[in-house]
Structures are given as structure tokens and as C-alpha cells.
Design a protein around this motif. Structure first.
Motif, PDB file in Angstrom:
ATOM      1  N   UNK A 210      -4.991   1.607   5.833  1.00  0.00           N
ATOM      2  CA  UNK A 210      -3.858   1.373   5.218  1.00  0.00           C
ATOM      3  C   UNK A 210      -3.735   1.038   3.832  1.00  0.00           C
ATOM      4  N   UNK A 211      -5.115   0.582   3.233  1.00  0.00           N
ATOM      5  CA  UNK A 211      -5.268   0.547   1.756  1.00  0.00           C
ATOM      6  C   UNK A 211      -5.414   1.775   0.806  1.00  0.00           C
ATOM      7  N   UNK A 212      -6.020   2.686   1.268  1.00  0.00           N
ATOM      8  CA  UNK A 212      -5.929   3.857   0.824  1.00  0.00           C
ATOM      9  C   UNK A 212      -4.857   4.773   0.847  1.00  0.00           C
ATOM     10  N   UNK A 213      -4.135   4.611   1.824  1.00  0.00           N
ATOM     11  CA  UNK A 213      -2.763   5.155   2.072  1.00  0.00           C
ATOM     12  C   UNK A 213      -1.932   4.756   1.034  1.00  0.00           C
ATOM     13  N   UNK A 214      -1.914   3.346   0.719  1.00  0.00           N
ATOM     14  CA  UNK A 214      -1.019   2.717  -0.221  1.00  0.00           C
ATOM     15  C   UNK A 214      -1.453   3.026  -1.542  1.00  0.00           C
ATOM     16  N   UNK A 215      -3.013   3.378  -1.798  1.00  0.00           N
ATOM     17  CA  UNK A 215      -3.560   3.590  -3.098  1.00  0.00           C
ATOM     18  C   UNK A 215      -2.941   4.975  -3.447  1.00  0.00           C
ATOM     19  N   UNK A 216      -2.842   5.958  -2.426  1.00  0.00           N
ATOM     20  CA  UNK A 216      -2.271   7.300  -2.816  1.00  0.00           C
ATOM     21  C   UNK A 216      -0.919   7.371  -2.981  1.00  0.00           C
TER      22      UNK A 216
ATOM     23  N   UNK B  92      -8.037 -13.829   4.746  1.00  0.00           N
ATOM     24  CA  UNK B  92      -7.640 -14.671   3.603  1.00  0.00           C
ATOM     25  C   UNK B  92      -7.248 -13.540   2.212  1.00  0.00           C
ATOM     26  N   UNK B  93      -8.110 -12.409   2.304  1.00  0.00           N
ATOM     27  CA  UNK B  93      -7.749 -11.637   1.408  1.00  0.00           C
ATOM     28  C   UNK B  93      -6.837 -10.478   1.491  1.00  0.00           C
ATOM     29  N   UNK B  94      -5.941 -10.697   2.702  1.00  0.00           N
ATOM     30  CA  UNK B  94      -4.828  -9.863   3.041  1.00  0.00           C
ATOM     31  C   UNK B  94      -3.730 -10.651   2.572  1.00  0.00           C
ATOM     32  N   UNK B  95      -3.770 -11.941   2.100  1.00  0.00           N
ATOM     33  CA  UNK B  95      -2.606 -12.809   1.650  1.00  0.00           C
ATOM     34  C   UNK B  95      -2.608 -13.360   0.377  1.00  0.00           C
ATOM     35  N   UNK B  96      -1.512 -13.601  -0.107  1.00  0.00           N
ATOM     36  CA  UNK B  96      -1.560 -14.017  -1.865  1.00  0.00           C
ATOM     37  C   UNK B  96      -1.739 -15.530  -1.567  1.00  0.00           C
TER      38      UNK B  96
ATOM     39  N   UNK C 119      -5.923  -6.163  -2.231  1.00  0.00           N
ATOM     40  CA  UNK C 119      -5.827  -6.348  -0.958  1.00  0.00           C
ATOM     41  C   UNK C 119      -4.856  -7.290  -0.563  1.00  0.00           C
ATOM     42  N   UNK C 120      -4.610  -8.524  -1.131  1.00  0.00           N
ATOM     43  CA  UNK C 120      -3.537  -9.515  -0.901  1.00  0.00           C
ATOM     44  C   UNK C 120      -2.261  -9.012  -0.994  1.00  0.00           C
ATOM     45  N   UNK C 121      -1.875  -7.986  -1.984  1.00  0.00           N
ATOM     46  CA  UNK C 121      -0.826  -7.524  -2.129  1.00  0.00           C
ATOM     47  C   UNK C 121      -0.172  -6.392  -0.919  1.00  0.00           C
ATOM     48  N   UNK C 122      -1.069  -5.495  -0.614  1.00  0.00           N
ATOM     49  CA  UNK C 122      -0.878  -4.619   0.366  1.00  0.00           C
ATOM     50  C   UNK C 122      -1.167  -5.245   1.901  1.00  0.00           C
ATOM     51  N   UNK C 123      -1.545  -6.379   2.036  1.00  0.00           N
ATOM     52  CA  UNK C 123      -1.935  -6.760   3.511  1.00  0.00           C
ATOM     53  C   UNK C 123      -2.777  -6.114   4.191  1.00  0.00           C
TER      54      UNK C 123
END
Length: 227
Positions: A150-156, A54-58, A139-143
Motif C-alpha cells: 500500500x505504501x508503494x501504491x500511495x507513492x506512485x 506506532x509508525x502507521x499512526x500520527x 508511513x504515519x500519514x498513509x497508514x
């Protein structure tokens, strides 16, 4: 504060977890437990895997029955939405949050907020910290959810920094200490009370700012904070 074993002059950006780190839900109704109870009454036993999905989706709360494949009466969803609105309205920053973000940005650090959350919990954060962060990673924006790499990769990527240039601070050992460190970032645990279990521990957000902006540190980006 336990003395961190890294060189603060190598840090270009600081990322903060949000809930439990920057803000507190003063009227915390444990919404996921409430959802589990209501959806369970209608034949769908929610798991923690469901929570992460649920937190991976908007998704709005009203979207959850279709997303999870369960029929829940409109009246029940309405009551859940009222409870959610009450909880969200009670969100308040910790007393050291705003000042810490402001100090770090003035010192030249890029600042990010990085959180596992559902869509409804993002707007109050954007309002509370408007102008105090360069990057918001939800999380809901980056999936992806912490501690997934993956979330840390998107962060950087959004910060425009290498992983070793980013300091992550939060109240979860799994998501804000171990996860970031595995991904190459510097993960630090925020522990406002109790006994530390890892050396990389801050007792307050003020300690984070003191360590990174103290007179012993020559900020590499002082006066040159990138846009």
C-alpha cells in the motif's frame, strides 16, 4: 556501481528512503530500544509489530501510553521526550544528499521521499529538504509501512507515475529493494560499504544521479518537469 539492468530513459521519478539513506542520526540513542525498556518496566513488552503500528499512526511520544494501553509516569515520558529531542536535533544530511536531489529535479525527474517513521522525525526532514522533493510519503500519514504494498501504491499515486516508471533507492534490502520490486517499481539498494548481495546496488547517492543524468542518457523529461 554495478550496472543496473533497466533503461534509465524509462524512469520518470526517483524515490528515496530517508533515514540511513539521505540523513544520518549522529546521536542515535536507539529510541525504540529505550521505549521497550521503559514500557517493559510498566508491564508492556513492546514487539516489532507494536513498532510498526506506532509508525502507521500520527502519534506524539506522549500519545503512546494510551495507544499501547499502558500507564507510564509523566516524569518518565518527560525524560523520553528530552532524549528524543536530543536525537532529532542531531539529524544531518549525508554529504551527497542535497546535491543529488537537486541534480535530479533539474534534470526533470520527479523526486519523492518515502520513509517509515514516527511523527516527530518528519519536521527536520521537511526543513532540510524544503524545495528539493515533489512528494513526501510518510508511513504515519498513509497508514502503511514499507514493505507493505500500500505504501508503494500511495507513492506512485502521489507522483502521478506508473510503478514501472519509479526508481526506489534506500539502505534496506527488504524495504527499498525487495518490497518495491514486488510492487512493480525498480528497487535499488544503497550500500555505502561492504559487499553487495544484489546486482541492483548503488555505492552512493552521487552514483544514482550520475547514472540518471549522464551524457549517455536522454532524459525524457528534460526541461519539462511536471508541477
Amino acid at each position: 556501481m554495478l550496472k543496473p539492468k533497466i533503461d534509465p530513459t524509462k524512469i520518470r521519478a526517483v524515490a528515496f528512503d530517508v533515514y540511513g539513506t539521505l540523513v544520518d542520526i549522529q546521536n542515535d540513542t536507539e529510541m525504540f530500544d529505550v521505549l521497550r525498556a521503559v514500557f517493559g518496566e510498566h508491564g508492556r513488552n513492546l514487539t516489532f509489530e507494536d513498532r510498526d503500528a506506532m509508525m502507521r499512526q500520527p502519534l506524539e511520544l506522549r500519545d503512546l501510553p494510551d495507544f499501547l494501553g499502558v500507564q507510564v509516569p509523566t516524569e518518565a515520558i518527560g525524560r523520553l521526550e528530552q532524549q528524543l529531542a536530543t536525537e532529532v536535533a542531531s539529524i544531518a544530511p549525508f554529504k551527497d544528499a542535497t546535491e543529488t536531489l537537486s541534480r535530479l529535479r533539474k534534470a526533470g525527474y520527479r523526486v519523492a521521499l518515502c520513509s517509515n517513521l514516527s511523527l516527530s522525525y518528519a519536521p527536520p526532514i521537511l526543513e532540510l529538504f524544503d524545495g528539493l522533493a515533489d512528494v513526501f510519503i510518510w508511513s504515519f500519514e498513509v497508514g502503511a509501512v514499507k514493505p507493505e504494498p500500500e505504501i508503494y501504491r500511495k507513492l506512485c499515486e502521489k507522483l502521478g507515475c506508473e510503478a514501472h516508471e519509479v526508481l526506489m533507492v534506500g539502505d534496506s534490502l527488504k524495504s527499498d529493494h525487495a518490497g518495491p520490486r514486488k510492487a512493480g517499481l525498480h528497487g535499488f539498494h544503497l550500500l555505502r560499504s561492504g559487499e553487495p548481495v544484489v546486482p541492483e546496488t548503488f555505492r552512493s547517492l552521487t552514483e544514482v544521479a550520475d547514472w540518471l543524468t549522464g551524457p549517455q542518457v536522454q532524459q525524457p523529461l528534460q526541461g519539462q518537469r511536471p508541477d
